[in-house]
Write an enzyme that holds these catalytic residues in place. Sequence first.
Site, short mmCIF file in Angstrom:
data_model
loop_
_atom_site.label_atom_id
_atom_site.label_comp_id
_atom_site.label_asym_id
_atom_site.label_seq_id
_atom_site.Cartn_x
_atom_site.Cartn_y
_atom_site.Cartn_z
N LYS A 30 0.96 -1.06 -0.04
CA LYS A 30 0.09 -0.16 0.01
C LYS A 30 0.93 1.29 0.18
O LYS A 30 2.18 1.27 0.38
CB LYS A 30 -1.08 -0.06 1.10
CG LYS A 30 -0.22 -0.13 2.53
CD LYS A 30 -1.28 0.05 3.54
CE LYS A 30 -0.51 -0.08 5.06
NZ LYS A 30 -1.53 0.21 6.18
N MET A 78 12.26 24.47 0.90
CA MET A 78 11.54 23.65 0.02
C MET A 78 12.36 22.92 -0.91
O MET A 78 12.08 21.84 -1.08
CB MET A 78 10.71 24.85 -0.81
CG MET A 78 9.71 24.00 -1.83
SD MET A 78 8.61 24.83 -2.77
CE MET A 78 7.29 25.29 -1.78
N TYR A 114 15.88 30.32 6.87
CA TYR A 114 14.61 31.26 7.45
C TYR A 114 14.70 31.08 9.03
O TYR A 114 14.63 30.26 9.69
CB TYR A 114 13.23 30.44 6.87
CG TYR A 114 13.17 30.30 5.48
CD1 TYR A 114 12.98 31.62 4.86
CD2 TYR A 114 13.27 29.37 4.80
CE1 TYR A 114 12.73 31.76 3.54
CE2 TYR A 114 13.08 29.42 3.52
CZ TYR A 114 12.80 30.64 2.84
OH TYR A 114 12.74 30.67 1.42
N ARG A 134 -10.69 0.41 15.77
CA ARG A 134 -10.61 1.27 14.42
C ARG A 134 -11.49 0.89 13.52
O ARG A 134 -12.39 1.51 13.21
CB ARG A 134 -8.91 1.53 13.92
CG ARG A 134 -8.62 2.61 12.94
CD ARG A 134 -7.41 2.65 12.67
NE ARG A 134 -6.81 1.54 11.91
CZ ARG A 134 -5.44 1.36 11.69
NH1 ARG A 134 -4.64 2.06 11.87
NH2 ARG A 134 -5.22 0.19 11.02
#
Length: 364
Positions: A35, A304, A256, A131
Amino acid sequence: MSRPLIADIDLGALRDNYRLARDRAPHSRALAVLKADAYGHGATQCALALADMAPAFAVASLEEAVALRDAGITQPIMLLEGFFDAAELPLIDAHRLWVAVHSDWQIDALLAYHPRQPIPTWLKLDSGMHRLGVAPEMFVARWQRLKAASTQVTALHLMTHFATADALDPTYFRRQMTCIETLRQRLEAPICLANSPATLAWPEAHGDWTRPGVMLYGSDPLEGANDASRALKPVMTLRSELIAVRELATGEVVGYGGRWKASRPSRIGVVACGYGDGYDRHAQDGTPVLVEGQRVPLAGKVSMDMLTVDLTDVPEADVGSRVVLWGEGLSVDEVARYCDTISYTLLTGLLPRVPRRYRNAEMM
């Protein structure tokens, strides 16, 4: 020259990890979980690499299963969450898929459908994960209903999922096993219980099938490693290069927000990799990175398309030096801890713009 970031996928290591899962539970069949695009590794390529070893595969959705069928995968494919709408049943039937069912509406839909041949069905028990699954007190009635529907259902199994199989404290795991074993004995049901941690650490959970997932890709899912989990091999190595080197004076900041500040004259390397590729933006200063095989710390916030590392103690590093973000020599599990996450999120979060390069395919 193209951007140097690649995900190097070692299919030989994948096969070795599958072999370890199989050897760990020698009396079980191992359902290889593919998956989320094989946890970011490429589901088609991984399925083809395991095609001569795995008796069946497992995915999360019909779309994932059909993509494997379109790629030529002929083994049974289990839909771990079953179907999300009764309208999927004709495709499930046409592609000869197996289904897990966990809710009354799924049972109703399955028994109202008339397949060309009975559909292998695994009924999910909520043994304590809370779940998906049928509550224990309701399970026998649902099992008997499916068992009686011989034109719609075949190969009925009991399946469940463990909440704490990875933990050092066995209390809750044993509570779940007691619930499972009571029903298994009453129904004489074949079972599929063991995820990666249970495959590695809990032989009593192995049953007729195991379903190894993240361990196939070389990540250790256990809270406390054992000899088997330590033998896992990384399948993905995320590689890049230094694209710039800067000299900074004491007190200068990087990136940053100026989070990292040089405490001495420093050399800063810029690596072509960032959160736009799937590297976690939450990585802390000090997160390990390998530059030419030597560990260096992340210095400053991940951008990024780039991240920065402190090269001060690796004076030979320069533009073009090889970088490993995780994989060979640097466990993805360790990197994940510095990001306050787990390896699953790093591996499945690697974005499509990162090229996958496959090696050892000739071993298939």
